[in-house]
Design a protein around this motif. Structure first.
Motif, mmCIF file in Angstrom:
data_model
loop_
_atom_site.group_PDB
_atom_site.id
_atom_site.type_symbol
_atom_site.label_atom_id
_atom_site.label_comp_id
_atom_site.label_asym_id
_atom_site.label_seq_id
_atom_site.Cartn_x
_atom_site.Cartn_y
_atom_site.Cartn_z
ATOM 1 N N ARG A 179 0.805 -1.221 0.000
ATOM 2 C CA ARG A 179 0.000 0.000 0.000
ATOM 3 C C ARG A 179 0.840 1.275 0.000
ATOM 4 N N VAL A 180 1.941 1.281 0.733
ATOM 5 C CA VAL A 180 2.767 2.493 0.784
ATOM 6 C C VAL A 180 3.402 2.799 -0.576
ATOM 7 N N PRO A 181 4.042 1.820 -1.256
ATOM 8 C CA PRO A 181 4.553 2.135 -2.598
ATOM 9 C C PRO A 181 3.452 2.520 -3.582
ATOM 10 N N ALA A 182 2.301 1.850 -3.495
ATOM 11 C CA ALA A 182 1.183 2.231 -4.364
ATOM 12 C C ALA A 182 0.793 3.682 -4.105
ATOM 13 N N ALA A 183 0.733 4.060 -2.835
ATOM 14 C CA ALA A 183 0.357 5.425 -2.471
ATOM 15 C C ALA A 183 1.396 6.435 -2.945
ATOM 16 N N CYS A 184 2.683 6.068 -2.874
ATOM 17 C CA CYS A 184 3.741 6.967 -3.312
ATOM 18 C C CYS A 184 3.716 7.197 -4.821
ATOM 19 N N CYS A 185 3.314 6.166 -5.573
ATOM 20 C CA CYS A 185 3.465 6.194 -7.027
ATOM 21 C C CYS A 185 2.154 6.312 -7.799
ATOM 22 N N GLY A 186 1.036 6.511 -7.119
ATOM 23 C CA GLY A 186 -0.233 6.691 -7.813
ATOM 24 C C GLY A 186 -0.824 5.409 -8.360
ATOM 25 N N LEU A 187 -0.677 4.306 -7.623
ATOM 26 C CA LEU A 187 -1.154 3.003 -8.071
ATOM 27 C C LEU A 187 -2.216 2.451 -7.128
ATOM 28 N N VAL A 188 -2.790 1.338 -7.523
ATOM 29 C CA VAL A 188 -3.736 0.604 -6.693
ATOM 30 C C VAL A 188 -2.993 -0.548 -6.041
ATOM 31 N N GLY A 189 -3.139 -0.672 -4.721
ATOM 32 C CA GLY A 189 -2.475 -1.755 -4.012
ATOM 33 C C GLY A 189 -3.390 -2.374 -2.981
ATOM 34 N N LEU A 190 -3.756 -3.633 -3.182
ATOM 35 C CA LEU A 190 -4.598 -4.367 -2.233
ATOM 36 C C LEU A 190 -3.731 -5.310 -1.409
ATOM 37 N N LYS A 191 -3.761 -5.145 -0.086
ATOM 38 C CA LYS A 191 -3.213 -6.160 0.817
ATOM 39 C C LYS A 191 -4.349 -7.109 1.144
ATOM 40 N N PRO A 192 -4.310 -8.344 0.623
ATOM 41 C CA PRO A 192 -5.417 -9.270 0.892
ATOM 42 C C PRO A 192 -5.508 -9.634 2.371
ATOM 43 N N GLY A 193 -6.694 -10.078 2.778
ATOM 44 C CA GLY A 193 -6.898 -10.500 4.151
ATOM 45 C C GLY A 193 -6.088 -11.739 4.489
ATOM 46 N N ARG A 194 -5.859 -11.935 5.769
ATOM 47 C CA ARG A 194 -5.034 -13.054 6.234
ATOM 48 C C ARG A 194 -5.600 -14.386 5.763
ATOM 49 N N GLY A 195 -4.715 -15.223 5.221
ATOM 50 C CA GLY A 195 -5.101 -16.557 4.787
ATOM 51 C C GLY A 195 -5.711 -16.638 3.413
ATOM 52 N N PHE A 415 -6.861 -7.823 8.606
ATOM 53 C CA PHE A 415 -7.914 -7.281 7.757
ATOM 54 C C PHE A 415 -7.359 -6.915 6.374
ATOM 55 N N PRO A 416 -8.158 -7.058 5.331
ATOM 56 C CA PRO A 416 -7.730 -6.553 4.022
ATOM 57 C C PRO A 416 -7.753 -5.032 4.005
ATOM 58 N N ALA A 417 -6.849 -4.450 3.220
ATOM 59 C CA ALA A 417 -6.787 -2.996 3.095
ATOM 60 C C ALA A 417 -6.296 -2.651 1.710
ATOM 61 N N LEU A 418 -6.800 -1.556 1.171
ATOM 62 C CA LEU A 418 -6.495 -1.163 -0.205
ATOM 63 C C LEU A 418 -6.162 0.314 -0.257
ATOM 64 N N ALA A 419 -5.108 0.647 -0.980
ATOM 65 C CA ALA A 419 -4.736 2.053 -1.214
ATOM 66 C C ALA A 419 -4.927 2.387 -2.677
ATOM 67 N N LEU A 420 -5.419 3.583 -2.952
ATOM 68 C CA LEU A 420 -5.538 4.057 -4.329
ATOM 69 C C LEU A 420 -5.480 5.572 -4.351
ATOM 70 N N PRO A 421 -5.067 6.163 -5.473
ATOM 71 C CA PRO A 421 -5.003 7.622 -5.566
ATOM 72 C C PRO A 421 -6.397 8.209 -5.767
ATOM 73 N N PHE A 422 -6.640 9.366 -5.130
ATOM 74 C CA PHE A 422 -7.931 10.038 -5.306
ATOM 75 C C PHE A 422 -7.703 11.531 -5.506
#
Length: 469
Positions: A179-195, A415-422
Protein backbone atom coordinates in the motif's frame (compact mmCIF):
# COMPACT_ATOMS: atom_id res chain seq x y z
CA UNK A 1 -7.24 5.47 -17.81
CA UNK A 2 -3.91 4.92 -19.52
CA UNK A 3 -3.32 1.33 -20.47
CA UNK A 4 -3.44 -1.21 -17.69
CA UNK A 5 -2.69 -4.94 -17.77
CA UNK A 6 -6.26 -5.78 -18.77
CA UNK A 7 -6.07 -3.49 -21.81
CA UNK A 8 -2.66 -4.84 -22.75
CA UNK A 9 -3.88 -8.44 -22.45
CA UNK A 10 -6.87 -7.71 -24.65
CA UNK A 11 -4.58 -6.29 -27.34
CA UNK A 12 -2.51 -9.48 -27.21
CA UNK A 13 -5.55 -11.75 -27.07
CA UNK A 14 -7.04 -10.21 -30.21
CA UNK A 15 -3.78 -10.03 -32.16
CA UNK A 16 -3.31 -6.27 -32.21
CA UNK A 17 -0.04 -6.84 -30.38
CA UNK A 18 2.08 -9.92 -29.82
CA UNK A 19 3.37 -10.94 -26.43
CA UNK A 20 6.88 -10.80 -27.87
CA UNK A 21 6.38 -7.18 -28.93
CA UNK A 22 5.10 -6.31 -25.46
CA UNK A 23 8.11 -8.02 -23.88
CA UNK A 24 10.54 -6.23 -26.17
CA UNK A 25 8.94 -2.91 -25.26
CA UNK A 26 9.25 -3.68 -21.54
CA UNK A 27 12.90 -4.63 -21.94
CA UNK A 28 13.58 -1.40 -23.82
CA UNK A 29 11.88 0.52 -21.03
CA UNK A 30 14.13 -1.15 -18.47
CA UNK A 31 17.07 0.50 -20.21
CA UNK A 32 15.30 3.82 -20.66
CA UNK A 33 14.32 4.00 -16.98
CA UNK A 34 17.47 2.44 -15.53
CA UNK A 35 18.02 5.53 -13.37
CA UNK A 36 14.97 4.57 -11.32
CA UNK A 37 16.76 1.57 -9.83
CA UNK A 38 13.55 -0.47 -10.04
CA UNK A 39 15.11 -3.71 -11.34
CA UNK A 40 17.29 -5.90 -9.14
CA UNK A 41 17.70 -8.82 -11.55
CA UNK A 42 16.90 -9.16 -15.24
CA UNK A 43 16.72 -12.23 -17.47
CA UNK A 44 15.68 -11.02 -20.92
CA UNK A 45 15.93 -14.48 -22.48
CA UNK A 46 13.55 -16.07 -19.98
CA UNK A 47 11.11 -13.24 -20.61
CA UNK A 48 11.34 -13.72 -24.37
CA UNK A 49 10.85 -17.49 -24.00
CA UNK A 50 7.71 -16.95 -21.93
CA UNK A 51 6.37 -14.45 -24.49
CA UNK A 52 7.04 -16.82 -27.41
CA UNK A 53 5.19 -19.60 -25.58
CA UNK A 54 2.15 -17.34 -25.27
CA UNK A 55 2.31 -16.35 -28.94
CA UNK A 56 2.42 -20.04 -29.86
CA UNK A 57 -1.06 -20.62 -28.40
CA UNK A 58 -3.40 -21.23 -31.31
CA UNK A 59 -6.13 -18.75 -32.14
CA UNK A 60 -8.76 -21.46 -31.78
CA UNK A 61 -7.34 -22.65 -28.46
CA UNK A 62 -9.87 -22.05 -25.67
CA UNK A 63 -6.97 -21.33 -23.34
CA UNK A 64 -6.46 -17.96 -25.04
CA UNK A 65 -9.82 -16.74 -23.75
CA UNK A 66 -9.27 -17.87 -20.16
CA UNK A 67 -5.97 -16.15 -19.35
CA UNK A 68 -6.75 -12.76 -17.76
CA UNK A 69 -3.26 -11.35 -18.35
CA UNK A 70 -2.30 -13.29 -21.47
CA UNK A 71 1.17 -12.35 -22.65
CA UNK A 72 1.58 -9.38 -20.30
CA UNK A 73 5.18 -8.80 -19.16
CA UNK A 74 5.67 -8.64 -15.41
CA UNK A 75 8.24 -8.62 -12.65
CA UNK A 76 8.44 -10.63 -9.43
CA UNK A 77 9.60 -9.15 -6.16
CA UNK A 78 13.08 -9.93 -4.85
CA UNK A 79 11.42 -11.11 -1.65
CA UNK A 80 8.45 -13.43 -1.11
CA UNK A 81 7.14 -16.41 -3.05
CA UNK A 82 9.98 -18.02 -5.07
CA UNK A 83 9.92 -17.98 -8.87
CA UNK A 84 12.28 -20.60 -10.37
CA UNK A 85 14.76 -19.10 -12.78
CA UNK A 86 14.89 -15.85 -10.82
CA UNK A 87 17.32 -16.16 -7.89
CA UNK A 88 16.23 -13.83 -5.10
CA UNK A 89 18.54 -12.26 -2.52
CA UNK A 90 16.00 -10.28 -0.45
CA UNK A 91 18.03 -7.17 -1.22
CA UNK A 92 20.99 -8.34 0.83
CA UNK A 93 24.71 -8.88 0.23
CA UNK A 94 24.49 -11.64 2.84
CA UNK A 95 22.16 -13.85 0.78
CA UNK A 96 23.65 -15.80 -2.15
CA UNK A 97 21.67 -15.96 -5.36
CA UNK A 98 19.95 -19.31 -4.83
CA UNK A 99 17.46 -20.43 -7.43
CA UNK A 100 14.26 -22.19 -6.37
CA UNK A 101 13.86 -25.63 -7.91
CA UNK A 102 10.08 -25.47 -8.31
CA UNK A 103 7.32 -22.90 -8.48
CA UNK A 104 5.67 -21.86 -5.26
CA UNK A 105 1.89 -22.13 -5.43
CA UNK A 106 1.66 -18.38 -5.97
CA UNK A 107 4.28 -18.38 -8.74
CA UNK A 108 2.43 -21.21 -10.50
CA UNK A 109 -0.79 -19.24 -10.40
CA UNK A 110 0.95 -16.11 -11.68
CA UNK A 111 2.13 -18.05 -14.72
CA UNK A 112 -1.33 -19.57 -15.18
CA UNK A 113 -2.79 -16.08 -15.64
CA UNK A 114 -0.62 -15.66 -18.75
CA UNK A 115 1.83 -13.24 -17.14
CA UNK A 116 5.41 -13.45 -18.44
CA UNK A 117 8.05 -12.92 -15.75
CA UNK A 118 11.40 -11.46 -16.81
CA UNK A 119 13.02 -10.12 -13.66
CA UNK A 120 12.99 -9.18 -9.98
CA UNK A 121 12.31 -5.76 -8.48
CA UNK A 122 14.32 -3.79 -5.95
CA UNK A 123 13.58 -4.18 -2.24
CA UNK A 124 15.23 -2.90 0.95
CA UNK A 125 17.27 -5.53 2.78
CA UNK A 126 14.82 -8.20 4.02
CA UNK A 127 11.99 -5.73 3.37
CA UNK A 128 12.91 -3.81 6.50
CA UNK A 129 11.98 -0.33 5.31
CA UNK A 130 9.27 1.78 3.68
CA UNK A 131 11.94 2.97 1.23
CA UNK A 132 13.71 0.66 -1.22
CA UNK A 133 17.36 1.70 -0.94
CA UNK A 134 19.43 -1.45 -0.35
CA UNK A 135 23.19 -1.30 0.03
CA UNK A 136 23.21 -4.36 -2.25
CA UNK A 137 21.73 -2.44 -5.18
CA UNK A 138 20.56 0.86 -6.55
CA UNK A 139 18.41 3.37 -4.72
CA UNK A 140 14.89 2.98 -6.07
CA UNK A 141 13.42 6.32 -7.12
CA UNK A 142 9.90 7.55 -7.72
CA UNK A 143 9.09 7.98 -11.44
CA UNK A 144 6.92 10.98 -10.57
CA UNK A 145 9.87 12.78 -8.97
CA UNK A 146 13.22 11.03 -8.83
CA UNK A 147 14.30 12.94 -5.73
CA UNK A 148 11.59 11.07 -3.80
CA UNK A 149 11.19 7.50 -2.64
CA UNK A 150 8.96 5.01 -4.47
CA UNK A 151 8.18 3.50 -1.07
CA UNK A 152 8.97 0.09 0.33
CA UNK A 153 9.33 -2.67 0.54
CA UNK A 154 7.70 -3.19 -2.88
CA UNK A 155 9.24 0.04 -4.13
CA UNK A 156 10.85 -1.49 -7.21
CA UNK A 157 7.55 -3.04 -8.23
CA UNK A 158 5.71 0.27 -7.83
CA UNK A 159 8.38 2.25 -9.68
CA UNK A 160 8.32 -0.21 -12.58
CA UNK A 161 4.52 -0.05 -12.89
CA UNK A 162 4.28 3.71 -12.45
CA UNK A 163 7.00 4.27 -15.08
CA UNK A 164 5.25 1.98 -17.58
CA UNK A 165 8.00 -0.64 -17.65
CA UNK A 166 5.27 -3.15 -16.83
CA UNK A 167 1.55 -2.79 -16.23
CA UNK A 168 1.39 -5.00 -13.13
CA UNK A 169 3.99 -6.41 -10.74
CA UNK A 170 4.14 -8.91 -7.89
CA UNK A 171 4.28 -7.33 -4.42
CA UNK A 172 4.14 -8.32 -0.75
CA UNK A 173 2.88 -6.51 2.34
CA UNK A 174 3.88 -7.21 5.97
CA UNK A 175 3.65 -3.64 7.25
CA UNK A 176 2.33 -1.54 4.38
CA UNK A 177 4.72 -2.81 1.72
CA UNK A 178 2.08 -2.99 -1.04
CA UNK A 179 0.00 0.00 0.00
CA UNK A 180 2.77 2.49 0.78
CA UNK A 181 4.55 2.14 -2.60
CA UNK A 182 1.18 2.23 -4.36
CA UNK A 183 0.36 5.42 -2.47
CA UNK A 184 3.74 6.97 -3.31
CA UNK A 185 3.47 6.19 -7.03
CA UNK A 186 -0.23 6.69 -7.81
CA UNK A 187 -1.15 3.00 -8.07
CA UNK A 188 -3.74 0.60 -6.69
CA UNK A 189 -2.48 -1.75 -4.01
CA UNK A 190 -4.60 -4.37 -2.23
CA UNK A 191 -3.21 -6.16 0.82
CA UNK A 192 -5.42 -9.27 0.89
CA UNK A 193 -6.90 -10.50 4.15
CA UNK A 194 -5.03 -13.05 6.23
CA UNK A 195 -5.10 -16.56 4.79
CA UNK A 196 -6.49 -15.49 1.43
CA UNK A 197 -3.39 -16.05 -0.69
CA UNK A 198 -1.57 -19.38 -1.20
CA UNK A 199 1.60 -19.92 0.82
CA UNK A 200 2.64 -23.44 -0.29
CA UNK A 201 3.87 -25.90 -1.05
CA UNK A 202 6.63 -25.38 1.53
CA UNK A 203 4.72 -23.16 3.89
CA UNK A 204 6.72 -21.44 6.59
CA UNK A 205 5.13 -19.14 9.15
CA UNK A 206 8.04 -16.74 8.85
CA UNK A 207 6.10 -13.61 9.75
CA UNK A 208 3.40 -14.92 12.04
CA UNK A 209 0.63 -14.40 9.49
CA UNK A 210 1.07 -10.64 9.09
CA UNK A 211 2.26 -10.79 5.46
CA UNK A 212 0.17 -11.04 2.30
CA UNK A 213 1.13 -11.20 -1.39
CA UNK A 214 -0.56 -9.84 -4.48
CA UNK A 215 0.44 -7.00 -6.81
CA UNK A 216 0.67 -3.28 -7.47
CA UNK A 217 -1.58 -2.27 -10.35
CA UNK A 218 -2.60 0.61 -12.57
CA UNK A 219 -6.32 -0.03 -12.15
CA UNK A 220 -8.82 -1.53 -9.76
CA UNK A 221 -9.98 -4.02 -12.40
CA UNK A 222 -6.41 -5.34 -12.63
CA UNK A 223 -6.30 -5.74 -8.85
CA UNK A 224 -9.68 -7.52 -8.93
CA UNK A 225 -8.61 -9.88 -11.70
CA UNK A 226 -5.33 -10.63 -9.92
CA UNK A 227 -7.15 -11.30 -6.66
CA UNK A 228 -9.59 -13.69 -8.32
CA UNK A 229 -6.86 -15.56 -10.18
CA UNK A 230 -4.31 -15.80 -7.39
CA UNK A 231 -6.35 -16.15 -4.21
CA UNK A 232 -7.16 -19.47 -2.63
CA UNK A 233 -10.74 -19.54 -3.80
CA UNK A 234 -10.55 -19.71 -7.58
CA UNK A 235 -8.18 -20.64 -10.36
CA UNK A 236 -10.55 -20.47 -13.31
CA UNK A 237 -11.41 -17.91 -16.00
CA UNK A 238 -11.05 -14.29 -15.06
CA UNK A 239 -14.10 -12.56 -13.54
CA UNK A 240 -16.67 -10.58 -15.53
CA UNK A 241 -16.61 -6.81 -15.50
CA UNK A 242 -19.45 -6.82 -12.99
CA UNK A 243 -16.93 -7.97 -10.41
CA UNK A 244 -15.90 -4.37 -9.80
CA UNK A 245 -19.28 -2.63 -9.98
CA UNK A 246 -20.29 -0.67 -6.86
CA UNK A 247 -22.30 -2.70 -4.32
CA UNK A 248 -26.07 -2.38 -4.46
CA UNK A 249 -26.64 -2.26 -0.71
CA UNK A 250 -25.97 0.91 1.22
CA UNK A 251 -22.97 0.73 3.50
CA UNK A 252 -21.95 2.23 6.81
CA UNK A 253 -18.62 3.84 5.96
CA UNK A 254 -16.39 4.95 8.79
CA UNK A 255 -14.30 8.01 7.95
CA UNK A 256 -11.14 8.86 9.91
CA UNK A 257 -9.91 12.45 9.54
CA UNK A 258 -7.27 12.51 12.25
CA UNK A 259 -4.14 10.46 12.95
CA UNK A 260 -3.39 11.90 16.37
CA UNK A 261 -0.82 14.37 17.71
CA UNK A 262 2.12 11.94 17.62
CA UNK A 263 1.99 11.28 13.85
CA UNK A 264 -0.17 14.06 12.32
CA UNK A 265 -1.20 13.84 8.69
CA UNK A 266 -0.94 16.80 6.31
CA UNK A 267 -4.19 18.67 5.75
CA UNK A 268 -4.35 17.95 2.01
CA UNK A 269 -4.11 14.22 2.71
CA UNK A 270 -6.92 14.38 5.21
CA UNK A 271 -9.11 16.52 2.98
CA UNK A 272 -8.99 13.98 0.16
CA UNK A 273 -10.30 11.33 2.57
CA UNK A 274 -13.12 13.69 3.49
CA UNK A 275 -13.87 14.27 -0.21
CA UNK A 276 -14.01 10.54 -0.88
CA UNK A 277 -16.40 10.15 2.04
CA UNK A 278 -18.66 12.91 0.72
CA UNK A 279 -18.74 11.31 -2.70
CA UNK A 280 -19.76 7.95 -1.24
CA UNK A 281 -22.34 9.68 0.93
CA UNK A 282 -23.80 11.25 -2.21
CA UNK A 283 -24.22 7.69 -3.53
CA UNK A 284 -26.48 6.97 -0.58
CA UNK A 285 -24.01 5.36 1.81
CA UNK A 286 -24.11 6.34 5.47
CA UNK A 287 -21.00 8.10 6.80
CA UNK A 288 -19.91 7.35 10.37
CA UNK A 289 -17.25 9.72 11.79
CA UNK A 290 -14.46 7.77 13.50
CA UNK A 291 -12.40 9.60 16.12
CA UNK A 292 -8.70 8.93 16.59
CA UNK A 293 -9.31 7.84 20.17
CA UNK A 294 -11.13 4.76 18.85
CA UNK A 295 -8.01 3.56 17.02
CA UNK A 296 -5.14 5.13 18.94
CA UNK A 297 -4.27 2.19 21.19
CA UNK A 298 -4.75 -0.32 18.37
CA UNK A 299 -2.38 1.62 16.12
CA UNK A 300 0.23 1.91 18.88
CA UNK A 301 -0.06 -1.79 19.72
CA UNK A 302 0.14 -2.77 16.06
CA UNK A 303 3.37 -0.83 15.52
CA UNK A 304 4.94 -2.45 18.59
CA UNK A 305 3.80 -5.97 17.66
CA UNK A 306 4.99 -5.47 14.09
CA UNK A 307 8.47 -4.59 15.35
CA UNK A 308 8.58 -7.61 17.66
CA UNK A 309 7.47 -10.05 14.96
CA UNK A 310 9.88 -8.66 12.38
CA UNK A 311 12.84 -8.83 14.78
CA UNK A 312 12.23 -12.35 16.07
CA UNK A 313 11.59 -13.67 12.57
CA UNK A 314 14.78 -12.08 11.25
CA UNK A 315 16.70 -13.64 14.13
CA UNK A 316 15.27 -17.08 13.34
CA UNK A 317 15.73 -16.79 9.58
CA UNK A 318 19.32 -15.60 9.74
CA UNK A 319 20.24 -18.34 12.22
CA UNK A 320 18.52 -21.06 10.19
CA UNK A 321 20.21 -19.90 6.98
CA UNK A 322 23.60 -19.43 8.71
CA UNK A 323 23.83 -15.85 7.40
CA UNK A 324 26.94 -13.87 8.26
CA UNK A 325 25.53 -11.03 10.35
CA UNK A 326 28.55 -8.85 9.62
CA UNK A 327 27.37 -8.63 6.01
CA UNK A 328 24.00 -7.16 7.00
CA UNK A 329 23.14 -3.48 7.04
CA UNK A 330 23.42 -1.91 10.49
CA UNK A 331 19.70 -1.52 11.11
CA UNK A 332 19.12 -5.14 10.07
CA UNK A 333 21.82 -6.28 12.49
CA UNK A 334 20.09 -4.33 15.23
CA UNK A 335 16.76 -5.99 14.40
CA UNK A 336 18.35 -9.45 14.51
CA UNK A 337 20.05 -8.72 17.83
CA UNK A 338 16.76 -7.57 19.34
CA UNK A 339 15.06 -10.72 18.12
CA UNK A 340 17.78 -12.87 19.65
CA UNK A 341 17.24 -11.20 23.02
CA UNK A 342 13.48 -11.83 23.05
CA UNK A 343 12.36 -14.55 25.44
CA UNK A 344 9.62 -17.08 24.75
CA UNK A 345 7.43 -15.10 27.17
CA UNK A 346 8.03 -11.90 25.17
CA UNK A 347 7.17 -13.62 21.89
CA UNK A 348 4.03 -15.19 23.27
CA UNK A 349 2.89 -11.83 24.69
CA UNK A 350 3.24 -10.21 21.25
CA UNK A 351 1.40 -13.03 19.48
CA UNK A 352 -1.40 -12.84 22.01
CA UNK A 353 -1.54 -9.05 21.67
CA UNK A 354 -1.91 -9.52 17.90
CA UNK A 355 -5.05 -11.57 18.44
CA UNK A 356 -6.43 -8.91 20.76
CA UNK A 357 -5.85 -6.17 18.17
CA UNK A 358 -7.87 -8.20 15.68
CA UNK A 359 -10.65 -8.75 18.22
CA UNK A 360 -10.86 -5.10 19.24
CA UNK A 361 -10.84 -3.90 15.62
CA UNK A 362 -13.70 -6.31 14.88
CA UNK A 363 -15.67 -4.54 17.63
CA UNK A 364 -15.31 -1.21 15.83
CA UNK A 365 -16.55 -2.90 12.67
CA UNK A 366 -19.71 -3.98 14.48
CA UNK A 367 -20.93 -0.45 13.66
CA UNK A 368 -19.36 0.05 10.21
CA UNK A 369 -18.86 -2.02 7.06
CA UNK A 370 -15.57 -0.43 6.02
CA UNK A 371 -13.18 2.29 7.13
CA UNK A 372 -11.84 5.13 4.96
CA UNK A 373 -8.53 6.61 6.15
CA UNK A 374 -5.35 8.32 4.97
CA UNK A 375 -2.41 5.99 4.23
CA UNK A 376 0.56 8.41 4.15
CA UNK A 377 1.03 11.33 6.54
CA UNK A 378 2.89 13.36 3.91
CA UNK A 379 4.03 13.38 0.31
CA UNK A 380 6.57 10.65 -0.58
CA UNK A 381 9.74 11.23 1.43
CA UNK A 382 13.00 12.38 -0.16
CA UNK A 383 15.37 9.50 -0.82
CA UNK A 384 17.64 8.93 2.16
CA UNK A 385 14.94 9.80 4.70
CA UNK A 386 14.86 6.25 6.10
CA UNK A 387 18.57 5.45 6.41
CA UNK A 388 19.72 1.99 7.42
CA UNK A 389 23.33 2.84 8.30
CA UNK A 390 22.63 3.10 12.04
CA UNK A 391 21.73 0.69 14.85
CA UNK A 392 18.78 2.53 16.42
CA UNK A 393 16.03 0.08 15.48
CA UNK A 394 13.46 1.97 17.60
CA UNK A 395 14.15 5.16 15.65
CA UNK A 396 13.82 3.27 12.36
CA UNK A 397 10.43 1.85 13.32
CA UNK A 398 9.30 5.27 14.60
CA UNK A 399 10.21 6.94 11.31
CA UNK A 400 8.20 4.38 9.36
CA UNK A 401 5.21 4.73 11.69
CA UNK A 402 5.34 8.52 11.26
CA UNK A 403 5.24 8.17 7.47
CA UNK A 404 2.42 5.59 7.36
CA UNK A 405 0.69 5.63 10.77
CA UNK A 406 -2.13 3.25 9.83
CA UNK A 407 -0.22 0.78 7.68
CA UNK A 408 0.62 -1.98 10.17
CA UNK A 409 -2.88 -2.06 11.70
CA UNK A 410 -4.18 -4.05 8.74
CA UNK A 411 -1.27 -6.51 8.91
CA UNK A 412 -1.54 -7.17 12.63
CA UNK A 413 -5.33 -7.50 12.55
CA UNK A 414 -5.31 -9.56 9.35
CA UNK A 415 -7.91 -7.28 7.76
CA UNK A 416 -7.73 -6.55 4.02
CA UNK A 417 -6.79 -3.00 3.09
CA UNK A 418 -6.50 -1.16 -0.20
CA UNK A 419 -4.74 2.05 -1.21
CA UNK A 420 -5.54 4.06 -4.33
CA UNK A 421 -5.00 7.62 -5.57
CA UNK A 422 -7.93 10.04 -5.31
CA UNK A 423 -6.44 13.23 -6.66
CA UNK A 424 -3.13 15.04 -6.85
CA UNK A 425 -1.43 17.77 -4.85
CA UNK A 426 0.04 21.06 -6.06
CA UNK A 427 3.21 19.24 -7.16
CA UNK A 428 1.31 16.66 -9.19
CA UNK A 429 1.94 13.89 -6.66
CA UNK A 430 -0.87 11.47 -5.81
CA UNK A 431 -3.22 12.05 -2.89
CA UNK A 432 -4.08 8.51 -1.82
CA UNK A 433 -6.72 7.06 0.46
CA UNK A 434 -6.94 3.70 2.22
CA UNK A 435 -10.01 1.52 2.69
CA UNK A 436 -10.13 -1.29 5.26
CA UNK A 437 -12.74 -3.99 5.81
CA UNK A 438 -13.06 -7.09 8.01
CA UNK A 439 -11.50 -10.37 6.94
CA UNK A 440 -13.39 -12.00 4.09
CA UNK A 441 -14.43 -8.68 2.54
CA UNK A 442 -11.64 -8.10 0.03
CA UNK A 443 -14.18 -7.83 -2.80
CA UNK A 444 -16.07 -5.09 -0.98
CA UNK A 445 -12.88 -3.02 -0.96
CA UNK A 446 -12.44 -3.62 -4.68
CA UNK A 447 -16.03 -2.56 -5.34
CA UNK A 448 -15.68 0.67 -3.39
CA UNK A 449 -12.30 1.38 -4.95
CA UNK A 450 -13.82 0.95 -8.41
CA UNK A 451 -16.42 3.56 -7.51
CA UNK A 452 -13.74 6.02 -6.36
CA UNK A 453 -11.62 5.31 -9.42
CA UNK A 454 -14.62 6.05 -11.64
CA UNK A 455 -14.27 9.74 -10.69
CA UNK A 456 -10.98 9.83 -12.66
CA UNK A 457 -9.24 12.17 -10.22
CA UNK A 458 -5.83 10.65 -11.03
CA UNK A 459 -4.19 9.91 -14.37
CA UNK A 460 -0.93 8.05 -14.96
CA UNK A 461 1.85 10.13 -16.48
CA UNK A 462 3.63 7.29 -18.23
CA UNK A 463 1.86 5.05 -20.74
CA UNK A 464 2.48 1.33 -20.51
CA UNK A 465 5.18 0.38 -23.00
CA UNK A 466 4.14 -1.53 -26.09
CA UNK A 467 0.56 -0.33 -26.29
CA UNK A 468 -0.59 3.01 -27.67
CA UNK A 469 -4.03 4.21 -26.71
Amino acid sequence: MQSDATTLAQAIRTGRLSSLQAMQASLESCSRFSSLGAIAYLDAEKGMQAARAIDAIGWDDRLRATLPFIGVPTLAKNLGAPFPGFPATAGSHAVPRLEAQADSDLAARVRETGLCVFGLTTVPEFGLSLASEPKAGQVCRNPLDQTLTAGGSSGGAAAAVAAGIVAIAHATDAGGSIRVPAACCGLVGLKPGRGTMPAGPDFGNHLGGIASELAVCRSVRDAAAAFEALSGETRGPFPPAAQTLPPERKLRIGVLLDTGPKHPTAAARLSVVEEAGRMLEADGHHIVPIGWQMLDSLVVDSARIFGDIICVNLAEATARSKIDLDLLEHVTQAAVERGERMSAVDIWASLNAMVLVSRDLWRIFDDIDCLLTPILSSAPLPTGSLPTDHSDIDLHFQRMAAFAPLASLANISGFPALALPFGSDADGLPLPVQIMAPMGHDRLLLQLAARLEFEERWRHRHPVSGLAE
